[in-house]
Design a protein around this motif. Structure first.
Motif, short mmCIF file in Angstrom:
data_model
loop_
_atom_site.label_atom_id
_atom_site.label_comp_id
_atom_site.label_asym_id
_atom_site.label_seq_id
_atom_site.Cartn_x
_atom_site.Cartn_y
_atom_site.Cartn_z
N HIS A 135 0.84 -1.20 0.00
CA HIS A 135 0.00 0.00 0.00
C HIS A 135 0.87 1.24 0.00
CE1 HIS A 135 0.86 -0.69 4.29
NE2 HIS A 135 0.67 0.60 4.46
N THR A 155 -3.74 3.54 0.98
CA THR A 155 -4.24 3.18 -0.35
C THR A 155 -3.61 1.87 -0.80
OG1 THR A 155 -4.46 5.54 -0.92
CG2 THR A 155 -4.48 3.96 -2.74
N ALA A 156 -4.42 0.84 -0.96
CA ALA A 156 -3.92 -0.44 -1.45
C ALA A 156 -3.35 -0.28 -2.85
CB ALA A 156 -5.05 -1.47 -1.45
#
Length: 299
Positions: A135, A155-156
């Motif tokens: 991420h 945020t992946a």
């Protein structure tokens, strides 16, 4: 390597200092030269020995885990203490994640009152060994209208969801007022009872909203069921410091040791030991996990 970034509030004499290349730690919140954060061993001790001070980020988990292994979905993870930034407490429990003092942050935006930095967790094999969920981690800080706002986004970067279990540990102080006169205010919430090693026992009990003098009271207690926007405060000597859990922080830890004149209202995205016991949310691909807290200084 550890060059500080000093932010100034356009509306007051408040300044805030963060050091991106030392774990994106907040080292100072000051007004007219009066320091409002506990300095403890200072930045050097934080970088060298992971001894917390100021406003450190506890990532990817806050506080302790009850063992050296955890499972997320079909992924089993085994932790190796004292490697790749992983440290343990006096009882051998992995504590405060793996990013303390980490130099891998990159500043992507900066102005007189704002700072944004990011760390590509997925590009670091040594970090993925303890938390194998690629991420991008971003922290955006703003100082305005006597308020320091810290917004964190996970945020992946692959098709794997990321457990959101982090927190912050702001050490607050009222340097011109004796601790015996510090008035603390806490919202209605639920206490998660801990054992002698600081780990949850599973027992819970109501904790109504309170206003009380800190005095000699010692805290190292976990809480949950906080409403969005919940406010904690310490006041005395004509100054009030509020910590508002703006978004994404349903859990808190209050820490006030007998040996120091500090009180900490710690915003947490998940309970202590959540990676082993559950109770966390996931940042899914295309759906970043966002959490925000703020510190307001009132005169």
């Amino acid at each position: 390597m550890t060059e500080p970034c000093v932010l100034s509030d356009p509306a007051s004499s408040l300044t805030a200092t963060f050091v991106p290349h030392a774990g994106m730690i907040g080292t100072s919140l000051a007004e007219d030269g009066v320091e409002l954060l506990g300095q403890r061993g200072g930045l050097a001790a934080y970088v060298a020995d992971h001894k917390t001070m100021g406003i450190p980020l506890l990532y990817p988990w806050a506080n302790r885990l009850s063992g050296n292994a955890y499972r997320v979905g079909d992924t089993d993870v085994t932790l190796t203490p004292e490697t790749h930034g992983l440290h343990t407490d006096a009882y051998g429990a992995p504590i405060h994640g793996t990013l303390a003092g980490d130099p891998g942050w990159r500043v992507i935006a900066r102005s007189g009152s704002t700072l944004t930095a990011e760390l590509d967790f997925g590009a670091r094999p040594e970090l993925l060994a303890s938390f194998p969920f690629p991420h991008l981690l971003q922290v955006a800080v703003t100082l305005a209208d006597r308020t320091l706002t810290v917004r964190t986004t996970v945020t992946a970067t692959t098709d794997t969801s990321v457990p959101v279990c982090f927190g912050y540990h702001p050490y607050l102080r009222l340097p011109d007022t004796p601790r015996s006169q510090w008035l603390i205010e806490t919202p209605a919430m639920r206490c998660r009872v801990v054992d002698g090693h600081g780990l949850p026992t599973g027992a819970v009990e109501p904790y109504p909203a309170r206003r009380e003098l800190l005095g000699n009271t010692v805290f190292d207690h976990g809480f949950d069921q906080l409403a969005p926007g919940a406010v904690f405060a310490v006041s005395g000597g004509g100054r009030r410091i509020e910590v508002r859990f703006d978004r994404g922080y349903p859990v808190a830890q209050i820490y006030a040791p007998a040996t120091e004149d500090v009180v900490c209202f710690e915003p947490m995205t998940a309970p202590t030991d959540a990676l082993r016991r559950g109770g966390y949310r996931l940042a899914h691909p295309g759906e970043p996990g966002v959490a925000q807290f703020s510190v307001r200084v009132i005169r």
